[in-house]
Scaffold this motif. Structure first.
Motif, short mmCIF file in Angstrom:
data_model
loop_
_atom_site.label_atom_id
_atom_site.label_comp_id
_atom_site.label_asym_id
_atom_site.label_seq_id
_atom_site.Cartn_x
_atom_site.Cartn_y
_atom_site.Cartn_z
N LYS A 122 31.80 29.06 11.85
CA LYS A 122 30.67 28.67 11.01
C LYS A 122 31.09 27.76 9.85
CE LYS A 122 28.42 33.10 12.03
NZ LYS A 122 27.91 34.38 11.47
N LEU A 181 27.06 25.10 27.11
CA LEU A 181 26.47 25.26 25.79
C LEU A 181 26.15 26.75 25.65
CD1 LEU A 181 25.36 24.05 23.16
CD2 LEU A 181 23.14 23.82 24.30
N SER A 184 24.21 31.54 22.54
CA SER A 184 24.01 31.75 21.10
C SER A 184 23.69 30.45 20.37
CB SER A 184 25.27 32.38 20.48
OG SER A 184 26.39 31.54 20.67
N CYS A 185 23.98 29.31 21.04
CA CYS A 185 23.69 28.00 20.45
C CYS A 185 22.50 27.32 21.12
CB CYS A 185 24.92 27.10 20.55
SG CYS A 185 26.39 27.74 19.74
N SER A 207 31.74 31.64 21.47
CA SER A 207 30.74 30.61 21.16
C SER A 207 31.38 29.36 20.57
CB SER A 207 29.71 31.17 20.17
OG SER A 207 29.01 32.25 20.73
N PRO A 209 32.67 25.73 19.98
CA PRO A 209 32.24 24.43 20.52
C PRO A 209 33.27 23.84 21.47
CG PRO A 209 31.94 24.53 18.14
CD PRO A 209 32.74 25.74 18.52
#
Length: 273
Positions: A122, A181, A184-185, A207, A209
């Motif tokens: 995050k 993807l 959660s995104c 999760s 990227p």
């Protein structure tokens, strides 16, 4: 796996030890080591089941695990020394939070690696220099997990049921559904967002990227080849176009998600695929 796990759930002592050893050929390296340790402990505790034996092992493994975790966080401090003041302060605050969680552990609780790393994901937009973020991401992956560390396995699964422990010992060799993807995104179950991945890779990525991933073993070219071979055996030639359409869609999805110029077919990039 379900049948084996149900059987292991009912066994104890030497009978359980013999059963686990018979399953070792289907286990990944770390799981094989765990099974050997369990076997040795079961010789000393002939009436224990899987959960009870891991509880017996827990005290010595939690101490070793915490030492390993602390070592990784101290290495992160060394990496952050040359960062800009803003990026260094951001990293140090994150590290101190981790050290606090390790040192102030409550009884029957342990530092949760995956949750801690997820918190760092995050912070990616808060770094002034994105390369600093990547350096920390790559370094923090060395923190022991249940796929690489006996201690992490014992600590985590000492709180699980015998069925869950037995299932997990075999689970790494199982193919799982990987969302390019993450859900959660906002990712969905459309075919172009799904590929096959082993349980280890899927769990490690979580999760994170795609454009920050390094060092995982999922190989899309191999996945595509396997898909083509399987389809060729089952479907007539005129239907194979659907397979190629799916492959094209997966590539387009990935290229959309990844940074410009990063090609999935180039392993020298050191990225996820």
């Amino acid at each position: 796996i379900y049948d084996y796990a149900k059987k292991a759930e009912k066994l104890k002592g030497l009978n359980l030890a013999k059963f686990l050893i018979s399953l070792q050929p289907d286990m990944k390296p770390n799981e094989k080591k765990v099974a050997c340790l369990i076997k040795e402990e079961l010789k000393k505790h002939p009436h224990a089941d899987l959960k009870e034996i891991l509880n017996i092992m827990y005290p010595r493994h939690i101490e070793r695990l915490e030492n390993q975790q602390e070592k990784v966080l101290l290495e992160l401090q060394k990496i952050a020394v040359d960062f800009s003041e803003h990026d260094k302060n951001l990293t140090m605050a994150y590290i101190q939070e981790g050290l606090k969680k390790i040192h102030n552990r409550e009884e029957n609780q342990h530092f949760k690696r995956n949750k801690y790393i997820s918190q760092f994901f995050k912070l990616n937009e808060q770094y002034e220099d994105f390369s600093n973020y990547i350096k920390i991401i790559n370094a923090i992956k060395s923190m022991p997990n249940t796929y690489t560390s006996i201690d992490a396995f014992v600590v985590k699964y000492s709180r699980k049921s015998p069925f869950e422990i037995a299932t997990r010992l075999l689970m790494p060799s199982v193919i799982t559904i990987e969302h390019l993807l993450p859900r959660s995104c906002g990712g969905t179950n459309v075919l172009t967002n799904i590929v096959a991945a082993c349980g280890n890779d899927n769990s490690t990525r979580r999760s994170q990227p795609l454009d920050t991933m390094t060092g995982l073993s999922l190989n899309l070219p191999y996945y595509f080849q396997s898909l083509r071979r399987a389809a060729a055996k089952r479907y007539p030639k005129y239907e194979l176009e659907r397979v190629e359409d799916h492959i094209k869609g997966v590539k387009e999805t990935i290229n959309h998600l990844l940074k410009d110029g990063l090609k999935i077919s180039d392993p020298s990039q050191g990225r996820y695929f």
